[in-house]
Design an enzyme around this catalytic site. Structure first.
Site, mmCIF file in Angstrom:
data_model
loop_
_atom_site.group_PDB
_atom_site.id
_atom_site.type_symbol
_atom_site.label_atom_id
_atom_site.label_comp_id
_atom_site.label_asym_id
_atom_site.label_seq_id
_atom_site.Cartn_x
_atom_site.Cartn_y
_atom_site.Cartn_z
ATOM 1 N N GLU A 175 0.821 -1.231 0.000
ATOM 2 C CA GLU A 175 0.000 0.000 0.000
ATOM 3 C C GLU A 175 0.847 1.271 0.000
ATOM 4 O OE1 GLU A 175 -2.607 -0.641 3.367
ATOM 5 O OE2 GLU A 175 -3.351 -2.531 2.557
ATOM 6 N N GLU A 291 -5.528 -11.022 -1.087
ATOM 7 C CA GLU A 291 -6.329 -10.834 0.141
ATOM 8 C C GLU A 291 -7.824 -10.815 -0.167
ATOM 9 O OE1 GLU A 291 -5.005 -7.349 2.338
ATOM 10 O OE2 GLU A 291 -2.898 -7.754 1.908
HETATM 11 O O1 9MR Z 1 -6.794 -8.428 8.599
HETATM 12 C C1 9MR Z 1 -5.884 -7.583 9.262
HETATM 13 C C2 9MR Z 1 -6.463 -7.152 10.600
HETATM 14 O O2 9MR Z 1 -6.541 -8.263 11.487
HETATM 15 C C3 9MR Z 1 -5.614 -6.047 11.202
HETATM 16 O O3 9MR Z 1 -6.243 -5.561 12.371
HETATM 17 C C4 9MR Z 1 -5.444 -4.941 10.182
HETATM 18 C C5 9MR Z 1 -4.631 -3.795 10.753
HETATM 19 O O4 9MR Z 1 -4.345 -2.833 9.807
HETATM 20 O O5 9MR Z 1 -4.819 -5.445 9.024
HETATM 21 C C6 9MR Z 1 -5.622 -6.376 8.381
HETATM 22 O O6 9MR Z 1 -5.004 -6.822 7.191
HETATM 23 C C7 9MR Z 1 -4.773 -5.850 6.171
HETATM 24 C C8 9MR Z 1 -3.568 -6.283 5.384
HETATM 25 O O7 9MR Z 1 -2.466 -6.502 6.235
HETATM 26 C C9 9MR Z 1 -3.217 -5.286 4.306
HETATM 27 N N1 9MR Z 1 -4.348 -5.015 3.457
HETATM 28 C C10 9MR Z 1 -5.583 -4.676 4.135
HETATM 29 C C11 9MR Z 1 -5.923 -5.740 5.175
HETATM 30 C C12 9MR Z 1 -7.277 -5.460 5.802
HETATM 31 O O8 9MR Z 1 -7.222 -4.278 6.553
#
Ligand code: 9MR
Length: 387
Positions: A175, A291
């Site tokens: 990102e 994802e």
């Molecule tokens: O699924 C993840 C969640 O458990 C965390 O709290 C969150 C914190 O930012 O991150 C989520 O995963 C993210 C991923 O690492 C990057 N792309 C977006 C995902 C969803 O937010």
């Protein structure tokens, strides 16, 4: 009629009670969808060497893993998926909680589970604006670029080195572009990302070195750029395409482009995902859906989505999978966790949910069935990874 994984477990257990003569055999046999021996699973129906993955939170779901007594969740995770992505366990705040402290306990548990179940692991992630530990956020306020570089280099060499040989794909940079609706359109996140901020005078130089450090630490891992709103051809993916061209021209060991695939039924679906994948593949890169989930706006008081929403969700999951199946450079397709009870969506998008492919009792949704059907019907090819 939909097949329910859970109801088959119950039926098998009931048969064991009622029919003791063959009940012993029935009770020992795995129900459909719970065993590697079942050929009709996502991982076993996948053509060529396409990895079918799920995010998993090792700290919550795998640290207590007992091979001789897996939980129902662990059985499904192992039977259906050939790849795991640590949902949180390899992020900065998990593995590097203090300047001189690395903690690989939950990430190691995840890798051990994957090995025991013949699964590959996607590493996630090394350079991101989110989930950085407090010490990074605090220290970065006064970092010079050289200081930021030194901290990032140590982190990448240590983390990638720790997992050397265990990770087939790493999301090195996650990102790193702003959204188009943020001020100024698509540009690098030189404000929110502490490392890019410290090196805002030449953020690309830092980014390129991040890939070089990762490559030196594990030459076998394929190194990815990864982002959301990056499925179709749009301003953000145009920016990634230009960046990828530049990195390759600079001799950077960039190996792949990942579209996260976080979709919502509140918005339309951009069908140019296959064309987008094809243009990155034409650069010699692998591509991946990293994802995938499809969240649904739910009416207050309703227990679930409408049949129409359920059908559209299945179409969207399947469209992303089809795009991957149709591009031989697509090396992995990962869903962002299951079941809904484990999903990040309701915490972040109040009023939206039901985003994963399995219900909370592990019964398959139409999205799961559609994906399984597409995998069954796919024509085997050869991806560049093993081709
Ligand atoms: O699924 C993840 C969640 O458990 C965390 O709290 C969150 C914190 O930012 O991150 C989520 O995963 C993210 C991923 O690492 C990057 N792309 C977006 C995902 C969803 O937010």
């Amino acid at each position: 009629m939909r097949r329910s994984l859970r109801s088959l477990v119950v039926a098998t257990a009931a048969a064991a009670l009622v029919l003791p003569l063959w009940g012993a055999t029935a009770a020992n046999a795995e129900p459909p969808g719970y065993s590697h021996a079942d050929k009709d699973t996502l991982r076993n129906q996948a053509p060529r060497d396409l990895a079918i993955g799920s995010a998993v939170w090792g700290k919550r779901d795998l640290v207590d893993y007992d091979r001789s007594a897996p939980t129902e969740y662990q059985q499904v995770l192992s039977a259906q998926f050939s790849s795991l992505t640590p949902e949180n366990d390899m992020k900065w705040d998990a593995v590097h909680p203090a300047p001189d402290v690395y903690d690989f306990s939950s990430a190691d548990a995840l890798v051990a589970f994957a090995k025991a179940n013949h699964q590959q692991v996607r590493g996630h992630t090394l350079l991101w604006h989110s989930q950085n530990p407090a010490w990074v956020t605090a220290a970065s306020q006064t970092w010079t670029c050289d200081q930021a570089r030194a901290v990032l280099e140590d982190h990448i060499r240590t983390v990638v080195g720790h997992f050397k040989g265990e990770i087939y794909e790493w999301d090195v940079a996650n990102e790193i572009f702003q959204d188009t609706w943020d001020n100024g359109g698509v540009r690098l996140r030189t404000e929110a990302n502490p490392f890019l901020k410290a090196c805002a005078a030449d953020p690309i130089a830092l980014l390129e070195d991040a890939f070089r450090w990762a490559h030196e630490a594990d030459p076998e891992a394929v190194l990815f750029l990864n982002d959301y709103n990056a499925e179709g051809i749009n301003e953000k993916t145009d920016a990634y395409y230009a960046l990828a061209q530049r990195m390759l021209a600079d001799g950077v060991p960039l190996g792949g482009f990942g579209a996260q695939g976080h979709l919502s039924l509140l918005y339309g679906f951009d069908t140019s995902i296959q064309a987008n994948f094809e243009r990155f593949a034409a650069l010699g890169l692998q591509v991946a859906v990293t994802e995938a989930d499809v969240r649904i706006p739910l009416q207050a008081g309703e227990t679930g989505p409408t049949p129409e929403q359920v059908a559209v969700q299945a179409e969207r999951y399947d469209a992303m999978l089809e795009a991957c199946l149709n591009v031989t450079a697509c090396s992995s397709f990962t869903v962002w966790g299951f079941p809904d009870a484990n999903s990040w969506v309701p915490d972040v998008f109040p009023g939206e949910g039901w985003a994963t492919i399995l219900e909370d009792d592990y019964s398959p949704k139409p999205a799961f069935d559609a994906m399984l059907e597409s995998l069954r019907e796919a024509t085997p090819g050869t991806s560049p990874r093993h081709g």
